[in-house]
Write a protein that holds these residues in place. Structure first.
Motif, mmCIF file in Angstrom:
data_model
loop_
_atom_site.group_PDB
_atom_site.id
_atom_site.type_symbol
_atom_site.label_atom_id
_atom_site.label_comp_id
_atom_site.label_asym_id
_atom_site.label_seq_id
_atom_site.Cartn_x
_atom_site.Cartn_y
_atom_site.Cartn_z
ATOM 1 N N CYS A 16 0.838 -1.203 0.000
ATOM 2 C CA CYS A 16 0.000 0.000 0.000
ATOM 3 C C CYS A 16 0.876 1.256 0.000
ATOM 4 O O CYS A 16 0.585 2.226 -0.701
ATOM 5 C CB CYS A 16 -0.917 -0.017 1.218
ATOM 6 N N LEU A 17 1.949 1.215 0.777
ATOM 7 C CA LEU A 17 2.882 2.338 0.811
ATOM 8 C C LEU A 17 3.521 2.551 -0.554
ATOM 9 O O LEU A 17 3.711 3.679 -1.005
ATOM 10 C CB LEU A 17 3.961 2.092 1.873
ATOM 11 N N LEU A 18 3.850 1.451 -1.229
ATOM 12 C CA LEU A 18 4.462 1.547 -2.550
ATOM 13 C C LEU A 18 3.574 2.323 -3.521
ATOM 14 O O LEU A 18 4.061 3.064 -4.377
ATOM 15 C CB LEU A 18 4.724 0.143 -3.106
ATOM 16 N N GLN A 19 2.256 2.137 -3.390
ATOM 17 C CA GLN A 19 1.323 2.775 -4.302
ATOM 18 C C GLN A 19 1.069 4.235 -3.962
ATOM 19 O O GLN A 19 0.477 4.960 -4.767
ATOM 20 C CB GLN A 19 -0.010 2.015 -4.290
ATOM 21 N N VAL A 25 10.319 10.532 -3.395
ATOM 22 C CA VAL A 25 10.819 9.454 -2.525
ATOM 23 C C VAL A 25 11.197 8.246 -3.371
ATOM 24 O O VAL A 25 10.438 7.806 -4.230
ATOM 25 C CB VAL A 25 9.757 9.049 -1.483
ATOM 26 N N ASP A 26 12.388 7.716 -3.123
ATOM 27 C CA ASP A 26 12.847 6.466 -3.741
ATOM 28 C C ASP A 26 12.838 5.385 -2.673
ATOM 29 O O ASP A 26 13.364 5.587 -1.569
ATOM 30 C CB ASP A 26 14.249 6.631 -4.315
ATOM 31 N N LEU A 27 12.248 4.231 -2.994
ATOM 32 C CA LEU A 27 12.101 3.152 -2.014
ATOM 33 C C LEU A 27 12.842 1.908 -2.460
ATOM 34 O O LEU A 27 12.695 1.457 -3.601
ATOM 35 C CB LEU A 27 10.614 2.821 -1.808
ATOM 36 N N GLY A 370 -10.480 4.120 -3.385
ATOM 37 C CA GLY A 370 -9.181 4.663 -2.985
ATOM 38 C C GLY A 370 -9.319 5.670 -1.866
ATOM 39 O O GLY A 370 -10.381 5.826 -1.254
ATOM 40 N N SER A 371 -8.241 6.366 -1.616
ATOM 41 C CA SER A 371 -8.197 7.364 -0.548
ATOM 42 C C SER A 371 -8.714 8.704 -1.066
ATOM 43 O O SER A 371 -8.935 8.896 -2.270
ATOM 44 C CB SER A 371 -6.760 7.526 -0.049
ATOM 45 N N LEU A 372 -8.894 9.641 -0.138
ATOM 46 C CA LEU A 372 -9.325 10.985 -0.513
ATOM 47 C C LEU A 372 -8.282 11.640 -1.424
ATOM 48 O O LEU A 372 -8.625 12.335 -2.375
ATOM 49 C CB LEU A 372 -9.548 11.837 0.735
ATOM 50 N N LYS A 373 -7.009 11.386 -1.142
ATOM 51 C CA LYS A 373 -5.945 11.946 -1.967
ATOM 52 C C LYS A 373 -6.064 11.443 -3.405
ATOM 53 O O LYS A 373 -5.899 12.208 -4.364
ATOM 54 C CB LYS A 373 -4.578 11.572 -1.385
ATOM 55 N N GLU A 374 -6.360 10.155 -3.566
ATOM 56 C CA GLU A 374 -6.502 9.595 -4.909
ATOM 57 C C GLU A 374 -7.732 10.178 -5.609
ATOM 58 O O GLU A 374 -7.700 10.469 -6.804
ATOM 59 C CB GLU A 374 -6.605 8.070 -4.827
ATOM 60 N N GLN A 491 3.268 9.000 -15.492
ATOM 61 C CA GLN A 491 2.498 8.209 -14.528
ATOM 62 C C GLN A 491 3.170 8.203 -13.158
ATOM 63 O O GLN A 491 2.498 8.368 -12.127
ATOM 64 C CB GLN A 491 2.342 6.776 -15.052
ATOM 65 N N LYS A 492 4.469 8.027 -13.133
ATOM 66 C CA LYS A 492 5.182 8.000 -11.850
ATOM 67 C C LYS A 492 5.108 9.352 -11.160
ATOM 68 O O LYS A 492 4.943 9.439 -9.939
ATOM 69 C CB LYS A 492 6.639 7.596 -12.072
#
Length: 526
Positions: A16-19, A25-27, A370-374, A491-492
């Motif tokens: 979920c964090l990845l999405q 931020v680079d993970l 999704g979330s409010l942000k999405e 997209q990224k």
């Protein structure tokens, strides 16, 4: 450090964090912790795209590469995060290497943020004497607890709602049995409910009963040894009670009987779970309240004076959101008709409309969760689905945001605002966007390595967004590798799945960011 029992959703949170990663931020995500120190550093370099290292590189070489990469990333305003799943399996040497990675820093800030995710054994591992230096550097710890009975009920209802099913298909007594067998572990809840639904279908019944859940538990859980254990536990409790009574009688015999006072038995206080099912349910007790709160959000929302809202928007101080959505006229059909009107379509008042009707007029329905942000990322008017205490659903059109307040279109055609925290209490993340594809032949996607006139539309939008303007030169209609890379970067940058496929989401984002697109958008009042 994030810990939790098996099946509580740790790995799900990682994905979920990845999405939802911010653009800067680079993970580096390590899913296999069975590594030595050298392999760990090599994996981190691979995850971060640091490929210029020799096969025989040593620990110092990898550390130097990482340090240079982190310094360059910091200089360009980017942050780097290392996340390690199943961290309870890390050996001591690797944990020491992780501690050394925390030394990579500038005079003011750490260059690498590290998140360790694992089972409860990870806490015991970090508490060891030889790891005290690493343990002291941990700045945040969180443990995922199993779901309570009430949370289990909401969890099951939520999954059924998302799948388009009937949230009342499980009887309350069946949900209690699911919670009992699963002990609140989400993974076991999923398995039990899946098998119980299959059992209900096989038996030809429309509701899942406790008996069906019990049978499902026998099929998917190892319950063979439990009956004998329960019998032994029962007799053990009986023996303890008998011994306790004997001791009480012996103690009482040493005192004068005249001084003894008989105390009437006190009924044990009912458990919270029983109380919750005996008292009548209300909207406030039956909805899922947000578990996480962004610092300062509540203060910011409550500090905005409603009296400052002007124009066609009306104040909501006299009406709470729960009362607003209690009106059964807020149906999906009514909200869909209102959304179609924003596109200039004429829809008669009271006319029953569905997505099929919208499609006949060249409009499409995009259902999302999704979330409010999405949701706000689409920047389009959206129909939000709200769930009441009794399972009924209401659908209201969101037309904008007024300084943190959602603006909804009322039945009377007025725009009305409500505090965000009230709205989120009844929204499970489901929303629907009405949109019109700009592509030729009504297409809703452009795929790599295909050739069509829609590729020219894509190139034109990317050129405008990237600041090149509309190029007059002839451009190829072929979706080549270079265009795939441009799409992935777009997209990224906007938090979309970077697969290079231009689907409905990417099309909408491209339309929103192109200056020459005349489409309905959310109203934003700062």
């Amino acid at each position: 450090v994030l810990t939790g029992e098996v099946g509580t959703g740790k790995t799900t949170l990682c994905h979920c964090l990845l999405q939802q990663l911010p653009d800067d931020v680079d993970l580096a995500l390590i899913l296999n912790p069975k590594l030595n120190s050298l392999e760990l550093l090599a994996n981190i370099c691979d995850e971060l795209g640091i490929g210029s290292y020799a096969k025989k590189s040593g620990l110092k070489d990898f550390n130097d590469l990482l340090n240079k990469y982190l310094l360059d990333a910091h200089a360009s305003g980017r942050r780097t995060v290392l996340m390690i799943d199943e961290a309870q399996n890390l050996n001591l040497d690797v944990l020491e290497q992780i501690r050394l990675l925390t030394n990579l820093e500038t005079a003011k800030t750490k260059l690498l943020q590290i998140v360790l995710v694992g089972q409860p054994e990870l806490k015991k591992l970090l508490a060891r004497e030889e790891l005290r230096q690493l343990n002291q550097r941990i700045t945040a710890r969180y443990h995922l607890e199993p779901l309570t009975l009430e949370e289990t009920k909401h969890y099951i209802h939520h999954r059924l709602t998302v799948s388009g099913g009937d949230s009342g298909i499980f009887k309350k007594s069946a949900i209690r049995r699911v919670h009992k067998w699963s002990a609140g572990i989400p993974r076991l809840i999923n398995i039990l409910c899946d098998r119980a639904l299959l059992g209900a279908y096989a038996n030809g019944v429309k509701q899942v009963t406790p008996a069906i859940v019990d049978q499902a538990a026998k099929e998917v859980l190892d319950l063979q040894a439990k009956p004998r254990y329960r019998v032994r536990l029962f007799f053990f409790v009986i023996v303890l009670v008998a011994v306790g009574l004997l001791l009480v009688n012996l103690f009482a015999s040493f005192h004068d009987r005249e001084t003894l006072q008989v105390t009437p038995p006190v009924h044990a206080e009912k458990s919270k779970e029983i109380q919750q099912f005996e008292k009548p349910l209300s909207l406030e007790t039956s909805v899922i309240q947000p578990q996480l709160e962004v610092a300062g959000t509540s203060d910011r929302i409550s500090s905005i004076p409603l009296s400052s809202v002007k124009g066609d928007r009306i104040e909501s101080e006299s009406e709470k959101f729960v009362d607003f959505i209690a009106n059964p006229d807020y149906s999906l059909s009514r909200a869909l008709a209102e959304a179609m009107r924003l596109w200039g379509e004429t829809v008669s008042q009271g006319m029953e409309v569905h997505c099929d009707d919208a499609e006949k007029r060249g409009l499409l329905c995009l259902a999302e969760h999704g979330s409010l942000k999405e949701l706000l990322g689409f920047d389009r008017p959206a129909i939000l689905e709200f769930t009441l205490a009794d399972g009924q659903r209401r659908h209201v059109l969101l037309v904008g945001m007024d300084r943190g307040y959602p603006i909804f279109r009322s039945i009377e055609g007025q725009d009305i605002v409500f505090p965000l925290e009230e709205v989120l209490g009844y929204w499970q993340g489901l929303f629907l966007i009405v949109w019109r594809t700009p592509l030729d032949h009504g297409m809703t996607g452009i795929y790599p390595y295909n050739e069509s006139t829609n590729v020219l539309w894509l190139r034109d939008k990317l050129d405008r967004i990237e600041g090149h303007g509309s190029l007059d030169t002839d451009q190829p209609q072929y979706f080549d590798d270079q265009l795939v890379s441009r799409v992935k970067r777009f997209q990224k940058r906007h938090g979309l799945k970077a697969d290079g496929i231009v689907g409905p989401k990417t099309i909408i984002y491209l339309q929103n960011r192109a200056e020459n697109e005349d489409v309905p958008k959310l109203k934003h009042i700062d």
